[in-house]
Design an enzyme around this catalytic site. Structure first.
Site, PDB file in Angstrom:
ATOM      1  N   ASP A 104      19.790  33.524  27.997  1.00  0.00           N
ATOM      2  CA  ASP A 104      19.637  33.649  26.556  1.00  0.00           C
ATOM      3  C   ASP A 104      20.862  34.383  26.032  1.00  0.00           C
ATOM      4  O   ASP A 104      21.135  35.506  26.468  1.00  0.00           O
ATOM      5  CB  ASP A 104      18.371  34.488  26.275  1.00  0.00           C
ATOM      6  CG  ASP A 104      17.686  34.114  24.998  1.00  0.00           C
ATOM      7  OD1 ASP A 104      18.383  33.897  24.003  1.00  0.00           O
ATOM      8  OD2 ASP A 104      16.433  34.050  24.993  1.00  0.00           O
ATOM      9  N   ASP A 206      20.466  32.166  20.742  1.00  0.00           N
ATOM     10  CA  ASP A 206      19.556  32.804  19.796  1.00  0.00           C
ATOM     11  C   ASP A 206      20.062  32.607  18.358  1.00  0.00           C
ATOM     12  O   ASP A 206      21.256  32.766  18.101  1.00  0.00           O
ATOM     13  CB  ASP A 206      19.523  34.304  20.143  1.00  0.00           C
ATOM     14  CG  ASP A 206      18.429  35.052  19.420  1.00  0.00           C
ATOM     15  OD1 ASP A 206      17.257  34.715  19.615  1.00  0.00           O
ATOM     16  OD2 ASP A 206      18.755  35.993  18.663  1.00  0.00           O
ATOM     17  N   GLU A 273      18.603  27.756  19.144  1.00  0.00           N
ATOM     18  CA  GLU A 273      17.402  28.091  18.379  1.00  0.00           C
ATOM     19  C   GLU A 273      17.761  28.035  16.895  1.00  0.00           C
ATOM     20  O   GLU A 273      18.700  28.698  16.460  1.00  0.00           O
ATOM     21  CB  GLU A 273      16.915  29.499  18.722  1.00  0.00           C
ATOM     22  CG  GLU A 273      15.608  29.824  18.014  1.00  0.00           C
ATOM     23  CD  GLU A 273      15.404  31.310  17.728  1.00  0.00           C
ATOM     24  OE1 GLU A 273      14.266  31.682  17.411  1.00  0.00           O
ATOM     25  OE2 GLU A 273      16.369  32.088  17.800  1.00  0.00           O
ATOM     26  N   HIS A 334       8.045  32.986  23.017  1.00  0.00           N
ATOM     27  CA  HIS A 334       7.812  34.427  22.889  1.00  0.00           C
ATOM     28  C   HIS A 334       7.727  34.886  21.437  1.00  0.00           C
ATOM     29  O   HIS A 334       7.636  36.087  21.189  1.00  0.00           O
ATOM     30  CB  HIS A 334       8.934  35.175  23.609  1.00  0.00           C
ATOM     31  CG  HIS A 334      10.264  34.945  22.955  1.00  0.00           C
ATOM     32  ND1 HIS A 334      10.880  33.710  22.957  1.00  0.00           N
ATOM     33  CD2 HIS A 334      11.083  35.754  22.256  1.00  0.00           C
ATOM     34  CE1 HIS A 334      12.015  33.790  22.296  1.00  0.00           C
ATOM     35  NE2 HIS A 334      12.168  35.022  21.856  1.00  0.00           N
ATOM     36  N   ASP A 335       7.822  33.967  20.488  1.00  0.00           N
ATOM     37  CA  ASP A 335       7.776  34.355  19.073  1.00  0.00           C
ATOM     38  C   ASP A 335       6.525  33.872  18.346  1.00  0.00           C
ATOM     39  O   ASP A 335       6.349  34.202  17.170  1.00  0.00           O
ATOM     40  CB  ASP A 335       9.012  33.797  18.335  1.00  0.00           C
ATOM     41  CG  ASP A 335      10.306  34.482  18.751  1.00  0.00           C
ATOM     42  OD1 ASP A 335      10.266  35.680  19.088  1.00  0.00           O
ATOM     43  OD2 ASP A 335      11.358  33.813  18.741  1.00  0.00           O
TER      44      ASP A 335
END
Ligand code: GLC
Length: 546
Positions: A104, A206, A273, A334-335
């Site tokens: 990431d 990200d 993302e 994870h969000d």
């Protein structure tokens, strides 16, 4: 599409490293923990899950103000997670099992503890000053513009010592870097090379569409109404059209450079993302042969449980992507709240199977989130245990993202086999029943179903690379589609309803005879009877044309 790359046909599994496996008993997951679980992920046989790649959420040194998405050193490993030597071992061992490793990269912002920012804020004439976004505004009381932080409050913080504002799209402890500064870009490319040289196979970028901001710092226009989710009209961030603090045209030049850098190494990939007012449009515009390999489409993370709604989400994504682009699909990450919990209580177990079959048979790269394969649910976290800064800020209206980040449930021992110590986030109370050990040898478990789907996908070219064709558009209860290659046609029927459904295609049957490859109604290996077959409630049926 002739040649197909591993990142198109492979299954990618997201690991949240803090919560996957703790090898040293400090309550936090680490790299050696992940190493110890590689056989679970893929040991080369259908006894394992069979994933092709793991994406690790951030493993870098960080003050953990945003759970590692605030990086204070891009080229090291957080001491609590291990060392660079551990990382090298992880890459070697993963590769030995045919598992690629994706990192990431959080390059939109750093931690405020990163030496670059420490230098930048130290004085106005520090050589690193321009590495971040500093602005006079109208003095201490008037920020430069109306931009808001995604996590609440203004996107600007006044620095009293140097009497300027700095910009942060997230927490004040996550200052945004200045991607228009060539030195910053060069430093970021060094970071990318550092990991590529260590054998990393790809990156998840990200908030990639936030990198470049308007160079004139214009105000975002007001957005009065949030049609998709009226509640969001109450949140200041969502009451703007984010046309100046993200999605700027100059981003493409940055991504082209990044792609050239990646292409200098064989078989590397990237996935961006995107969070945008036009998520599909931007995601489609930023992927392709010269830009990112893939971009996320999060539509499934908020699509209501209706076959037609999923079909429409798929149709839009397929229509948005250009011929050189490839779809991605995600149910959880994870969000967002875990999909098992989103799908209600009574039917969740059966819906989770339908959803998994959809994810793993559509045209596109599936991203799994750790624990979904055993049906991990959202965990209720009491307020005093909250870690996520967003949950702390918006409690009780929004409880944040901790609930989907709790420790992996390996077995029924204390702390679910995740750790010998009290973990950084509590374990879900259902771990005694819902865990890997309990499901591993049960042929009817969700875990076994995921394994069957993944290994079936590997063995079935049409599922990996075939064209997508809807088979019964607009159907209310079921989603059915074909996947074609020149040699093979596969039909997938997913009954989203709690009652039987008859398949009545809106186009001719491409074959009269079908053999069932995988069914949740006990039809494996059978031939499908007749041409108006009936499927059981929540049945998944995957068939091959004979
Ligand atoms: C991304 C991450 C999220 C993080 C944010 C800021 O949206 O997925 O977890 O909080 O970026 O880095």
């Amino acid at each position: 599409m002739g040649d197909i790359a591993w990142w198109q046909e492979g299954v990618i599994y997201q690991i949240y490293p803090l919560s996957f496996a703790d090898s040293n008993g400090d309550g936090m997951g680490d790299l050696r923990g992940i190493i110890s679980r590689l056989d679970y992920l893929n040991d080369g046989t259908p006894a394992s899950l069979g994933v092709d790649a793991i994406w690790l959420s951030p493993v870098y040194p960080s003050p953990l103000r945003d759970c590692g998405y605030d990086v204070s050193d891009y080229t090291d490993i957080a001491p609590a997670m291990g060392t660079l030597a551990d990382f090298d071992e992880l890459v070697d061992r993963a590769h030995a099992r045919g598992i690629r490793v994706i990192l990431d990269l959080v390059l939109n912002h750093t931690s405020d503890q990163h030496p670059w920012f420490v230098a930048s804020r130290s004085s106005r004439d520090n050589p690193r000053r321009d590495w971040y976004l500093w602005h006079d505004g109208g003095g201490p009381r008037r920020p430069p513009n109306n931009w808001r932080s995604r996590f609440g409050g203004r996107a600007w913080t006044w620095d009293a010592a140097t009497r300027q504002w700095y910009m942060h799209g997230f927490l004040p402890e996550q200052p945004d870097v200045n991607w228009r500064n060539p030195q910053v870009k060069a430093a970021m490319w060094e970071v990318v090379r550092f990991w590529l040289d260590r054998g990393v196979d790809g990156f998840r970028l990200d908030v990639v569409n936030h990198y470049i901001k308007d160079d004139q710092w214009r105000d975002n226009p007001t957005r009065w109404w949030y049609r998709e989710s009226p509640l969001r009209s109450l949140i200041a961030y969502d009451r703007q059209w984010h046309i100046y603090d993200r999605d700027r045209p100059a981003l493409k030049d940055v991504l082209r450079e990044f792609r050239q850098l990646l292409d200098a190494y064989p078989e590397r990939m990237s996935v961006g993302e995107i969070s945008s007012d036009d998520p599909l449009g931007v995601a489609a515009a930023l992927c392709g042969p010269e830009l990112l390999h893939l971009t996320f489409n999060f539509a499934f993370t908020h699509t209501p449980w209706r076959a037609a709604a999923f079909q429409e989400a798929i149709r839009r994504w397929e229509a948005a992507l250009g011929p050189g682009s490839w779809p991605t699909y995600t149910l959880s990450n994870h969000d967002v709240p875990r999909h098992y919990s989103r799908y209600g209580r009574r039917a969740a177990a059966r819906r989770a199977r339908v959803a998994a079959a959809m994810l793993l048979t559509l045209r596109g790269t599936p991203f799994l989130y750790y624990g979904e394969e055993i049906g991990m649910r959202e965990t209720a976290i009491p307020r005093r245990e909250l870690v996520d800064p967003v949950g702390k800020r918006y409690w009780p209206f929004y409880r944040g993202r901790d609930g989907c980040r709790t420790p992996m449930q390996w077995d029924a021992t204390a702390q679910a086999g995740f750790s010998t110590a009290r973990p950084w986030l509590r374990v879900n109370e259902d771990y005694m029943r819902r865990n890997v050990a309990a499901q591993r040898d049960d042929p009817n478990s969700l875990l076994s179903f995921y394994r069957q789907l993944i290994w079936l996908r590997k063995a079935t070219p049409a599922l990996r690379r075939g064209r997508y064709e809807p088979f019964q558009e607009g159907a209310r209860e079921s989603l059915s589609f074909l996947r074609h290659t020149a040699e093979q046609t596969v039909l997938v029927v997913l009954n989203f309803a709690d009652r039987p459904t008859r398949l009545v295609p809106d186009r001719p049957w491409p074959s009269r005879r079908w053999r069932v490859l995988l069914s949740t109604a006990g039809r494996n290996g059978e031939e499908l009877p007749g041409l108006a077959p009936v499927f059981a409630p929540y049945e998944v049926c995957i068939m091959e044309a004979l």
